[in-house]
Design a protein around this motif. Structure first.
Motif, PDB file in Angstrom:
ATOM      1  N   ILE A 109       0.886  -1.213  -0.021  1.00  0.00           N
ATOM      2  CA  ILE A 109       0.189   0.002   0.088  1.00  0.00           C
ATOM      3  C   ILE A 109       0.983   1.234   0.014  1.00  0.00           C
ATOM      4  N   ALA A 110       2.314   1.221  -0.208  1.00  0.00           N
ATOM      5  CA  ALA A 110       3.017   2.290  -0.038  1.00  0.00           C
ATOM      6  C   ALA A 110       3.755   2.274  -1.485  1.00  0.00           C
ATOM      7  N   LYS A 111       3.931   3.334  -2.020  1.00  0.00           N
ATOM      8  CA  LYS A 111       4.673   3.299  -3.444  1.00  0.00           C
ATOM      9  C   LYS A 111       6.032   2.818  -3.334  1.00  0.00           C
ATOM     10  N   MET A 112       6.528   2.209  -4.593  1.00  0.00           N
ATOM     11  CA  MET A 112       7.659   1.548  -4.518  1.00  0.00           C
ATOM     12  C   MET A 112       8.887   2.481  -5.095  1.00  0.00           C
ATOM     13  N   ALA A 113      10.198   2.031  -4.798  1.00  0.00           N
ATOM     14  CA  ALA A 113      11.254   2.916  -4.930  1.00  0.00           C
ATOM     15  C   ALA A 113      12.252   1.992  -5.979  1.00  0.00           C
ATOM     16  N   THR A 114      12.991   2.518  -6.696  1.00  0.00           N
ATOM     17  CA  THR A 114      13.918   1.794  -7.228  1.00  0.00           C
ATOM     18  C   THR A 114      15.230   2.627  -7.504  1.00  0.00           C
ATOM     19  N   ARG A 115      16.408   1.836  -7.840  1.00  0.00           N
ATOM     20  CA  ARG A 115      17.663   2.433  -8.098  1.00  0.00           C
ATOM     21  C   ARG A 115      18.224   1.697  -9.593  1.00  0.00           C
ATOM     22  N   ALA A 116      17.901   2.509 -10.419  1.00  0.00           N
ATOM     23  CA  ALA A 116      18.125   2.158 -11.836  1.00  0.00           C
ATOM     24  C   ALA A 116      19.423   1.415 -12.174  1.00  0.00           C
ATOM     25  N   SER A 117      20.470   2.176 -11.486  1.00  0.00           N
ATOM     26  CA  SER A 117      21.823   1.636 -12.122  1.00  0.00           C
ATOM     27  C   SER A 117      22.234   0.251 -11.588  1.00  0.00           C
ATOM     28  N   ALA A 118      21.556  -0.139 -10.365  1.00  0.00           N
ATOM     29  CA  ALA A 118      21.687  -1.562 -10.053  1.00  0.00           C
ATOM     30  C   ALA A 118      20.678  -2.342 -10.169  1.00  0.00           C
TER      31      ALA A 118
END
Length: 211
Positions: A109-118
């Motif tokens: 129910i909480a938005k996701m986060a990303t780290r594109a470089s990894a």
């Protein structure tokens, strides 16, 4: 239902090919009074599919389609940690990936986060307090997985000194924010919980350098 924003990642970073885009999602809600109970019979999932563009085949059955790779999460109740399988996902052969959230009443129910470089997908899942439809609060798992597969990162787990893919937090987590330092070095994942300042406020989890 999906009640969080979709999160877009790429199968190959900086790729100009629109079919390299993956649409990441988590299912579940915490809106109505009935959502407060952990005793839900509805299964919830974390998943991602390749963008099929306008000529693609829709809808995509995340649960029944054999082209969707199924990752499996296993919880260790003694250490309050989670490990996830590392099955490959192949563009052109597979439609995407999916993972059942194994906890009782667990949902995203909480938005996701990303780290594109990894190629990291970072998300929290929520578990309401057991057995009461009137209780507030709950617990969460914070997980770091490979955005391309939904499984454990290709070089192995990230959390807890490189031993697990998810960590149990005794609070409701409202969001995750990966923070980097100039020049590399250690990384800190900051999560916002439902604790007030008197209870310690936000929680920080140290994870390795993303670069």
């Amino acid at each position: 239902p999906i009640t969080i924003p979709l999160r877009l990642t790429q199968r190959q970073i900086f790729s100009p090919d629109p079919t390299d885009v993956m649409v990441n999602l988590g299912t579940g809600k915490f809106i109505e009074n009935g959502d407060r109970s952990s005793l839900s019979t509805d299964s919830q999932y974390v998943a991602a599919v390749f963008d099929q563009e306008a000529l693609g085949s829709y809808p995509i059955d995340l649960i029944g389609d054999s082209s969707v790779v199924v990752q499996v999460a296993t919880d260790d109740i003694n250490t309050n940690t989670r490990t996830i399988t590392q099955l490959p996902v192949s563009k052109g052969l597979d439609t995407g990936w999916v993972m059942l959230l194994p906890g009782e009443g667990e949902r995203v129910i909480a938005k996701m986060a990303t780290r594109a470089s990894a190629y990291f997908l970072i998300y929290s899942s929520f578990l309401p307090l057991s057995g009461s439809a009137c209780a507030t609060g709950g617990a969460s798992y914070v997980s770091v997985v490979d955005s391309r597969t939904g499984g454990s990162p290709v070089d192995g787990p990230i959390l807890n000194n490189g031993t697990v893919d998810g960590i149990y937090v005794e609070n409701q987590v409202f969001g995750v924010t990966p923070i980097g330092f100039a020049g590399g070095g250690g990384e800190i994942l900051i999560i916002s919980t439902d604790s007030g300042a008197a209870d310690g406020g936000d929680v920080s989890i140290v994870i390795p350098d993303f670069t």
